[in-house]
Design a protein around this motif. Sequence first.
Motif, PDB file in Angstrom:
ATOM      1  N   LYS A   1       0.832  -1.207   0.000  1.00 21.14           N
ATOM      2  CA  LYS A   1       0.000   0.000   0.000  1.00 21.14           C
ATOM      3  C   LYS A   1       0.866   1.257   0.000  1.00 21.14           C
ATOM      4  O   LYS A   1       0.583   2.234  -0.706  1.00 21.14           O
ATOM      5  N   GLU A   2       1.922   1.243   0.794  1.00 22.67           N
ATOM      6  CA  GLU A   2       2.823   2.387   0.851  1.00 22.67           C
ATOM      7  C   GLU A   2       3.549   2.572  -0.484  1.00 22.67           C
ATOM      8  O   GLU A   2       3.703   3.691  -0.973  1.00 22.67           O
ATOM      9  N   THR A   3       3.990   1.462  -1.063  1.00 18.91           N
ATOM     10  CA  THR A   3       4.712   1.533  -2.332  1.00 18.91           C
ATOM     11  C   THR A   3       3.839   2.120  -3.432  1.00 18.91           C
ATOM     12  O   THR A   3       4.272   3.001  -4.194  1.00 18.91           O
TER      13      THR A   3
ATOM     14  N   PHE B   1      -5.771   1.343  -8.678  1.00 23.52           N
ATOM     15  CA  PHE B   1      -5.064   0.137  -8.231  1.00 23.52           C
ATOM     16  C   PHE B   1      -4.490   0.343  -6.830  1.00 23.52           C
ATOM     17  O   PHE B   1      -4.562  -0.563  -5.984  1.00 23.52           O
ATOM     18  N   ALA B   2      -3.953   1.538  -6.571  1.00 22.64           N
ATOM     19  CA  ALA B   2      -3.418   1.810  -5.234  1.00 22.64           C
ATOM     20  C   ALA B   2      -4.513   1.768  -4.185  1.00 22.64           C
ATOM     21  O   ALA B   2      -4.303   1.310  -3.050  1.00 22.64           O
TER      22      ALA B   2
ATOM     23  N   ASN C   1      -5.673  -3.897  -2.286  1.00 18.49           N
ATOM     24  CA  ASN C   1      -6.481  -4.644  -1.317  1.00 18.49           C
ATOM     25  C   ASN C   1      -6.938  -5.988  -1.873  1.00 18.49           C
ATOM     26  O   ASN C   1      -7.123  -6.948  -1.133  1.00 18.49           O
ATOM     27  N   MET C   2      -7.160  -6.034  -3.198  1.00 20.14           N
ATOM     28  CA  MET C   2      -7.680  -7.247  -3.810  1.00 20.14           C
ATOM     29  C   MET C   2      -6.596  -8.278  -4.108  1.00 20.14           C
ATOM     30  O   MET C   2      -6.807  -9.484  -3.950  1.00 20.14           O
ATOM     31  N   PHE C   3      -5.422  -7.802  -4.566  1.00 20.59           N
ATOM     32  CA  PHE C   3      -4.437  -8.721  -5.123  1.00 20.59           C
ATOM     33  C   PHE C   3      -3.153  -8.856  -4.321  1.00 20.59           C
ATOM     34  O   PHE C   3      -2.377  -9.784  -4.547  1.00 20.59           O
TER      35      PHE C   3
ATOM     36  N   SER D   1      -3.621  -5.268   5.178  1.00 20.48           N
ATOM     37  CA  SER D   1      -4.515  -6.341   4.721  1.00 20.48           C
ATOM     38  C   SER D   1      -5.898  -6.265   5.349  1.00 20.48           C
ATOM     39  O   SER D   1      -6.826  -6.940   4.897  1.00 20.48           O
ATOM     40  N   TYR D   2      -6.075  -5.429   6.382  1.00 19.26           N
ATOM     41  CA  TYR D   2      -7.408  -5.271   6.969  1.00 19.26           C
ATOM     42  C   TYR D   2      -8.359  -4.597   5.999  1.00 19.26           C
ATOM     43  O   TYR D   2      -9.569  -4.541   6.258  1.00 19.26           O
ATOM     44  N   GLY D   3      -7.866  -4.094   4.864  1.00 19.02           N
ATOM     45  CA  GLY D   3      -8.735  -3.478   3.878  1.00 19.02           C
ATOM     46  C   GLY D   3      -9.128  -4.412   2.753  1.00 19.02           C
ATOM     47  O   GLY D   3      -9.647  -3.987   1.739  1.00 19.02           O
ATOM     48  N   GLU D   4      -8.894  -5.725   2.880  1.00 18.25           N
ATOM     49  CA  GLU D   4      -9.218  -6.668   1.815  1.00 18.25           C
ATOM     50  C   GLU D   4     -10.708  -6.739   1.567  1.00 18.25           C
ATOM     51  O   GLU D   4     -11.522  -6.507   2.459  1.00 18.25           O
ATOM     52  N   LEU D   5     -11.050  -7.128   0.310  1.00 17.94           N
ATOM     53  CA  LEU D   5     -12.447  -7.346  -0.018  1.00 17.94           C
ATOM     54  C   LEU D   5     -12.981  -8.588   0.679  1.00 17.94           C
ATOM     55  O   LEU D   5     -12.253  -9.551   0.849  1.00 17.94           O
TER      56      LEU D   5
END
Length: 391
Positions: free
Chosen positions: A332-334, A373-374, A379-381, A387-391
């Motif tokens: 996410k930071e990258t 995508f960011a 979050n999806m891939f 990772s707490y933001g995953e679908l």
Amino acid sequence: MSVTEQHLLDDWRRPSLWQRLSAFDWIWAMLVMAGTVYAHVRYHTLMDAYEVAILYGTAPALIALGWHFKAIRGFSLAVAALSLLGIWLYGQDLARSETSFLLKYLLSSQSAIMWMSALYVAATPVYFAASASRSEFVGRVATGMTWTATTMGLVGLMVRWRESYLISHDVGHIPVSNLYEVFILFSIITALLYLYYEGRYRTRALGGFVMLVISAAVAFLLWYTFDRGAHEIQPLVPALKSYWMKIHVPANFVGYGAFALAAMVGVAYLIRARQPADSDGLAARMIPDLDVLDDVMYKSIALGFAFFTVATILGALWAAEAWGGYWSWDPKETWALIVWLNYAAWLHMRLTKGWRGTPMAWWAIVGLFVTLFAFLGVNMFLSGMHSYGEL
């Protein structure tokens, strides 16, 4: 003289801000401060020192916003009145959402957000119809629908905030903690930014294009609600139990909303650029001049970049507190850095090389996909500390 040069000349000729302030401006300032004090007195037991600082720091920002964007005053007052009514109707009993007519069909968080969703989607064809027919009445209907949708969306978030505390004080949190909540926030912010530029440039021709991206967000929101039950209020994961979330996430989404607005203006620019300057075709009649589009696109990206920069710095400070380091090259930071570099390069080429026109419009559109995508793709891939933001 270009549209940009004309706006600069108009700004130079204007009296200073203090000279332009009227009695209504000062009444607005007093109302905001009164509301701030009321919120502090009413809810101080649920707030820590940082949250009190955020509350009182927001007040002058809202006052200044109301001075520059006068339409936000009526909007803010409507949101405050409807939110307080919804909170009052709930009292201390969450189950009243099933027995109170106003809560069940209008003011509960889920009802308000459904109204928001329906009105945003409905406003999309109405804006296009207004541009095609050049009907002032149809245009006002489209604008009214968008203002109403935005009001209901923010009311939904405010009432949802209270609903989370009615479940339990341990569950209670500001509603910007998951994809469901931030998609609502994204829609609201994008709409408000568009409405500002609609008033600033006195044109509704971009409304249909901007509503397309908001309608796409609404489509995801509805899928996420009915397929995944995402509207259910859940306790926060430990990493999100921080005052940083209250300032980092909204700042991020001002950036995302501005980038989305710029991309849709870029789409309009590409369509308009295909028409000869003296053409009387449908695109030429429906879409503003290229100078206007270029100016809105540039100002949107500049605003989004400023807020995204602040959000990135706040995120680093939050990471240092939560994980012990300012930067860890988490996916996410990258990708946030990639987004930042993309728009930094866009602004650099605009300001130092004078790039304008079609290449910059394409760049703004591609930038939205990088941002998407960011925001969502990571979050999806990808996995990581976010990772707490995953679908």
